[in-house]
Design an enzyme around this catalytic site. Structure first.
Site, PDB file in Angstrom:
ATOM      1  N   TYR A   1      -0.955 -37.335   5.517  1.00 41.98           N
ATOM      2  CA  TYR A   1      -0.402 -36.082   6.029  1.00 41.98           C
ATOM      3  C   TYR A   1       0.608 -36.383   7.133  1.00 41.98           C
ATOM      4  O   TYR A   1       0.356 -37.229   7.992  1.00 41.98           O
ATOM      5  CB  TYR A   1      -1.567 -35.222   6.552  1.00 41.98           C
TER       6      TYR A   1
ATOM      7  N   HIS B   1      -2.990 -28.082  19.205  1.00 41.12           N
ATOM      8  CA  HIS B   1      -2.960 -29.259  18.337  1.00 41.12           C
ATOM      9  C   HIS B   1      -1.529 -29.522  17.910  1.00 41.12           C
ATOM     10  O   HIS B   1      -0.628 -28.734  18.212  1.00 41.12           O
ATOM     11  CB  HIS B   1      -3.893 -29.081  17.140  1.00 41.12           C
TER      12      HIS B   1
ATOM     13  N   HIS C   1      12.058 -25.465  10.713  1.00 39.93           N
ATOM     14  CA  HIS C   1      11.292 -25.151   9.506  1.00 39.93           C
ATOM     15  C   HIS C   1      10.445 -23.913   9.758  1.00 39.93           C
ATOM     16  O   HIS C   1      10.120 -23.590  10.892  1.00 39.93           O
ATOM     17  CB  HIS C   1      10.475 -26.339   8.998  1.00 39.93           C
TER      18      HIS C   1
ATOM     19  N   GLU D   1      -7.923 -22.953  11.866  1.00 43.05           N
ATOM     20  CA  GLU D   1      -7.371 -23.766  10.784  1.00 43.05           C
ATOM     21  C   GLU D   1      -8.326 -24.892  10.412  1.00 43.05           C
ATOM     22  O   GLU D   1      -8.550 -25.805  11.196  1.00 43.05           O
ATOM     23  CB  GLU D   1      -6.048 -24.384  11.230  1.00 43.05           C
TER      24      GLU D   1
ATOM     25  N   HIS E   1       1.216 -26.432  18.703  1.00 42.93           N
ATOM     26  CA  HIS E   1       0.995 -24.988  18.812  1.00 42.93           C
ATOM     27  C   HIS E   1      -0.458 -24.640  19.094  1.00 42.93           C
ATOM     28  O   HIS E   1      -1.362 -25.483  18.999  1.00 42.93           O
ATOM     29  CB  HIS E   1       1.518 -24.244  17.567  1.00 42.93           C
TER      30      HIS E   1
ATOM     31  N   HIS F   1      -9.052 -27.046  13.694  1.00 44.94           N
ATOM     32  CA  HIS F   1      -8.374 -26.624  14.920  1.00 44.94           C
ATOM     33  C   HIS F   1      -8.696 -25.148  15.071  1.00 44.94           C
ATOM     34  O   HIS F   1      -8.110 -24.295  14.409  1.00 44.94           O
ATOM     35  CB  HIS F   1      -6.880 -26.922  14.824  1.00 44.94           C
TER      36      HIS F   1
HETATM   37 FE   LIG Z   1      -1.970 -25.628  13.193  1.00 41.01          FE
END
Ligand SMILES: [Fe+2]
Length: 449
Positions: free
Chosen positions: A357, A378, A299, A348, A342, A372
């Site tokens: 989520y 995370h 994705h 973020e 990542h 984050h």
């Molecule tokens: Fe992220």
């Protein structure tokens, strides 16, 4: 001609004009808007002509934004002397509290309502700040808790445009340029410098605010995606002109360079009878966002879900991106479908509007937030990782889910409120604790523990 009737801002509450950044024109009284010119010797109805500039006069024409207003009194009559006041929970960058550690992964439960009566101004709770309000870069994130309407009280921010993301309750934004009613699943943008009053239509109200100190939000370029999908211009709505001719003691609070000031006048400042231009408030229904994603494997980066972007001076590197994670089909084959693990140079800040989520089946609840920060790792928790790694990959709809991200190129600093008073989940970092080593030297790995 003398005009005796009194109009209230609520009168045209449900009328909007479609488009994003259009050059609109609207009048609440027939013939109030001068045609063919901006500044006639005498304006119709004895109105005053005034320009509100949202960009420098000399900004490139595709970015240039201004609105011509025809109002009962010019804005110089909407302020007297300014007195400094304190709104202790509304902070501006740079704001680095020496007793607060911003380095880390953080998550909060919803900030609860209390018995205290709170307006849009007194109920604003800053969670993070980034950049510098004085140099017009960066942002702040806030939670609002509103239990009372502003009455004969108005506000404008010279520092910022405000992106408002309701999560609970309904608000009415009575602005100089018209009225916006706002409910969860919608967002609104109030431009820098625009005077408004926030009323509670259904309460208590709670939501998120991104205070953008920098260049205005715009629609992201779609690149090879083409002319459609993601956020479409026609789904943005700007209110028609609405005015108040009301002589009553009133107060305007102004946010300017991170400080708050009050000025007292004898009438409502929402007195614009007609206007034309492209600098105006807007609302948008997030359920009209058309997500685009992978249809075979892997994705794309989450930037594929960008609703709005506020550019910085560096091409492709946003001061702020507003990113939406909403209902969508997951169809990718032989693929780990949730967000991957990542570290990111951008910071973020996420909020949950409703539902669950996919990277965090538990703990990130509606009204809750997570942060984050710059270059902090995370990704999915143990349950999400195990589920996504071992499930049968048939086409599956992620349903009943709407979360968002305010992503900024600048590190975000926690306020004292966020670190010490808001319901911070002390154990958030533990959500990755139970992830095990699958590596055992064999190509298939050890999935039995
Ligand atoms: Fe992220």
């Amino acid at each position: 001609m003398r005009h005796d009737s009194v109009q209230t801002a609520g009168q045209n509450a449900l009328e909007y004009m479609p488009g994003f950044g259009n050059d609109f024109e609207t009048e609440a009284l027939a013939g109030a808007l001068p045609q063919g010119m901006n500044s006639p010797q005498k304006c119709p109805y004895g109105l005053y002509a005034e320009q509100l500039s949202g960009t420098a006069f000399t900004a490139p024409s595709h970015q240039n934004e201004r609105t011509w207003c025809y109002r009962i009194r010019p804005s110089v009559k909407h302020s007297t002397r300014y007195a400094k006041i304190d709104l202790p929970f509304w902070k501006s960058a740079p704001h680095v509290d020496p007793d607060v550690v911003s380095l880390g992964q953080y998550r909060w439960d919803p900030v609860p309502h209390t018995a205290e009566e709170l307006t849009w101004l007194t109920g604003m709770r800053t969670m993070t700040t980034a950049g510098d309000v004085n140099t017009q870069v960066g942002m702040a994130s806030h939670i609002y808790l509103v239990t009372a309407s502003m009455v004969d009280e108005y506000f404008y921010s010279a520092d910022s445009e405000l992106l408002i993301v309701p999560q609970e309750g309904k608000l009415r934004l009575a602005t100089e340029l018209g009225v916006i009613d706002l409910a969860p699943q919608e967002i609104a943008i109030i431009p820098r410098g625009l005077v408004y009053r926030v009323e509670l239509l259904e309460g208590p109200a709670r939501g998120f605010v991104c205070e953008n100190y920098g260049q205005k939000f715009e629609l992201p370029g779609r690149g090879p995606i083409g002319a459609n999908c993601m956020a479409n211009r026609r789904d943005f709505k700007t209110p028609v002109a609405a005015f108040e001719d009301r002589d009553t003691p009133s107060k305007i609070t102004i946010k300017w360079c991170g400080q708050f000031h009050e000025t007292k006048i004898g009438h409502s400042p929402l007195d614009i009878v007609a206007w034309h231009g492209n600098y105006a408030p807007v609302k948008y229904d997030l359920s009209t966002y058309c997500p685009v994603g992978s249809i075979l494997f892997d994705h794309p980066d989450p930037s594929i879900f960008t609703v709005l972007t506020a550019p910085s001076g560096v091409p492709g590197t946003a001061n702020i991106d507003f990113v939406l994670f909403r209902e969508r089909w997951m169809v990718a084959e032989d693929t780990f479908r949730p967000p991957w693990y990542h570290k990111n140079i951008m910071s973020e800040l996420m909020g949950n509007i409703y539902g669950q989520y996919d990277a965090k089946p538990k703990g990130f609840v509606p009204g809750g937030m997570s942060l984050h920060n710059m270059m902090l790792p995370h990704g999915p928790d143990k349950n999400a990782f195990e589920g996504a790694s071992t499930s049968d990959l048939k086409a599956e709809k992620l349903d009943n889910t709407m979360s968002f991200m305010f992503e900024t190129r600048f590190p975000q600093h926690l306020t004292r409120f966020a670190a010490k008073e808001a319901p911070l989940q002390d154990d958030y970092i533990d959500c990755w604790d139970s992830l095990e080593k699958k590596f055992d030297g064999t190509p298939e790995g050890n999935w039995n523990k």
